[in-house]
Design a protein around this motif. Structure first.
Motif, PDB file in Angstrom:
ATOM      1  N   ILE A 221       6.078   9.341  -8.237  1.00 47.14           N
ATOM      2  CA  ILE A 221       7.128   8.664  -9.014  1.00 47.14           C
ATOM      3  C   ILE A 221       6.634   8.364 -10.420  1.00 47.14           C
ATOM      4  O   ILE A 221       7.332   8.627 -11.403  1.00 47.14           O
ATOM      5  CB  ILE A 221       7.561   7.357  -8.298  1.00 47.14           C
ATOM      6  CG1 ILE A 221       8.276   7.690  -6.984  1.00 47.14           C
ATOM      7  CG2 ILE A 221       8.454   6.517  -9.208  1.00 47.14           C
ATOM      8  CD1 ILE A 221       8.517   6.481  -6.086  1.00 47.14           C
ATOM      9  N   ALA A 222       5.435   7.790 -10.527  1.00 45.92           N
ATOM     10  CA  ALA A 222       4.915   7.344 -11.823  1.00 45.92           C
ATOM     11  C   ALA A 222       4.832   8.487 -12.835  1.00 45.92           C
ATOM     12  O   ALA A 222       5.077   8.277 -14.022  1.00 45.92           O
ATOM     13  CB  ALA A 222       3.548   6.694 -11.635  1.00 45.92           C
ATOM     14  N   LEU A 223       4.506   9.673 -12.367  1.00 43.19           N
ATOM     15  CA  LEU A 223       4.408  10.827 -13.274  1.00 43.19           C
ATOM     16  C   LEU A 223       5.732  11.164 -13.950  1.00 43.19           C
ATOM     17  O   LEU A 223       5.753  11.777 -15.013  1.00 43.19           O
ATOM     18  CB  LEU A 223       3.923  12.054 -12.497  1.00 43.19           C
ATOM     19  CG  LEU A 223       2.451  12.076 -12.121  1.00 43.19           C
ATOM     20  CD1 LEU A 223       2.166  13.257 -11.203  1.00 43.19           C
ATOM     21  CD2 LEU A 223       1.591  12.143 -13.372  1.00 43.19           C
TER      22      LEU A 223
ATOM     23  N   ARG B 130       6.646  -1.438   1.362  1.00 44.53           N
ATOM     24  CA  ARG B 130       5.281  -0.977   1.072  1.00 44.53           C
ATOM     25  C   ARG B 130       5.281   0.513   0.741  1.00 44.53           C
ATOM     26  O   ARG B 130       5.944   1.319   1.389  1.00 44.53           O
ATOM     27  CB  ARG B 130       4.377  -1.222   2.267  1.00 44.53           C
ATOM     28  CG  ARG B 130       2.932  -0.882   1.997  1.00 44.53           C
ATOM     29  CD  ARG B 130       2.059  -1.194   3.183  1.00 44.53           C
ATOM     30  NE  ARG B 130       0.670  -1.305   2.761  1.00 44.53           N
ATOM     31  CZ  ARG B 130      -0.270  -1.852   3.478  1.00 44.53           C
ATOM     32  NH1 ARG B 130      -0.002  -2.359   4.663  1.00 44.53           N
ATOM     33  NH2 ARG B 130      -1.493  -1.909   3.020  1.00 44.53           N
ATOM     34  N   MET B 131       4.495   0.864  -0.268  1.00 43.27           N
ATOM     35  CA  MET B 131       4.378   2.240  -0.726  1.00 43.27           C
ATOM     36  C   MET B 131       2.962   2.762  -0.514  1.00 43.27           C
ATOM     37  O   MET B 131       2.015   1.993  -0.455  1.00 43.27           O
ATOM     38  CB  MET B 131       4.716   2.316  -2.214  1.00 43.27           C
ATOM     39  CG  MET B 131       6.146   1.921  -2.560  1.00 43.27           C
ATOM     40  SD  MET B 131       7.331   3.148  -2.056  1.00 43.27           S
ATOM     41  CE  MET B 131       7.079   4.385  -3.328  1.00 43.27           C
ATOM     42  N   THR B 132       2.845   4.082  -0.455  1.00 47.90           N
ATOM     43  CA  THR B 132       1.529   4.714  -0.421  1.00 47.90           C
ATOM     44  C   THR B 132       1.174   5.145  -1.836  1.00 47.90           C
ATOM     45  O   THR B 132       2.053   5.335  -2.686  1.00 47.90           O
ATOM     46  CB  THR B 132       1.527   5.961   0.480  1.00 47.90           C
ATOM     47  OG1 THR B 132       2.398   6.939  -0.087  1.00 47.90           O
ATOM     48  CG2 THR B 132       1.960   5.616   1.905  1.00 47.90           C
ATOM     49  N   ALA B 133      -0.101   5.327  -2.074  1.00 46.86           N
ATOM     50  CA  ALA B 133      -0.541   5.781  -3.393  1.00 46.86           C
ATOM     51  C   ALA B 133       0.054   7.141  -3.727  1.00 46.86           C
ATOM     52  O   ALA B 133       0.454   7.386  -4.875  1.00 46.86           O
ATOM     53  CB  ALA B 133      -2.062   5.818  -3.449  1.00 46.86           C
ATOM     54  N   ALA B 134       0.149   8.024  -2.760  1.00 49.46           N
ATOM     55  CA  ALA B 134       0.704   9.363  -3.016  1.00 49.46           C
ATOM     56  C   ALA B 134       2.159   9.291  -3.452  1.00 49.46           C
ATOM     57  O   ALA B 134       2.577   9.999  -4.382  1.00 49.46           O
ATOM     58  CB  ALA B 134       0.566  10.228  -1.762  1.00 49.46           C
TER      59      ALA B 134
ATOM     60  N   ALA C 140      -5.464   6.558  -8.673  1.00 46.42           N
ATOM     61  CA  ALA C 140      -4.675   7.579  -7.976  1.00 46.42           C
ATOM     62  C   ALA C 140      -3.222   7.619  -8.462  1.00 46.42           C
ATOM     63  O   ALA C 140      -2.612   8.684  -8.501  1.00 46.42           O
ATOM     64  CB  ALA C 140      -4.709   7.323  -6.473  1.00 46.42           C
ATOM     65  N   CYS C 141      -2.699   6.463  -8.828  1.00 49.93           N
ATOM     66  CA  CYS C 141      -1.280   6.364  -9.181  1.00 49.93           C
ATOM     67  C   CYS C 141      -1.017   6.383 -10.680  1.00 49.93           C
ATOM     68  O   CYS C 141       0.139   6.510 -11.089  1.00 49.93           O
ATOM     69  CB  CYS C 141      -0.692   5.074  -8.621  1.00 49.93           C
ATOM     70  SG  CYS C 141      -0.763   4.949  -6.853  1.00 49.93           S
TER      71      CYS C 141
END
Length: 84
Positions: free
Chosen positions: A46-48, A37-41, A74-75
């Protein structure tokens, strides 16, 4: 025939970049109860750093529309995968 590939349950930038470099069309991030499980932060960071050509997919289980929408924004996710 073209095959579309998503590599799921990424938990680090290194994993997501490796998936992208290996030719994945998408990387997945788990937002449901799971050891991965990941957090939005964390996902946003990573996505950026991923290529624009790679889809960023959030995996949700029994989440509300509001939770999904907030996480997508957010992500910077480009898609969602829903379960249940």
């Amino acid at each position: 025939m073209s095959l579309w590939i998503k590599i799921c349950a990424n938990t680090s930038l290194e994993d997501a970049l490796l998936a992208a470099e290996a030719g994945a069309d998408a990387v997945g991030f788990v937002f449901a109860p799971s050891p991965r499980r990941m957090t939005a932060a964390r996902v946003a960071a990573i996505a950026l750093q991923l290529p624009d050509s790679v889809e960023k997919i959030g995996v949700f289980v029994d989440a509300t529309v509001e939770e999904i929408e907030a996480t997508v924004r957010a992500c910077g996710l480009t898609g969602v995968q829903l379960h249940s």
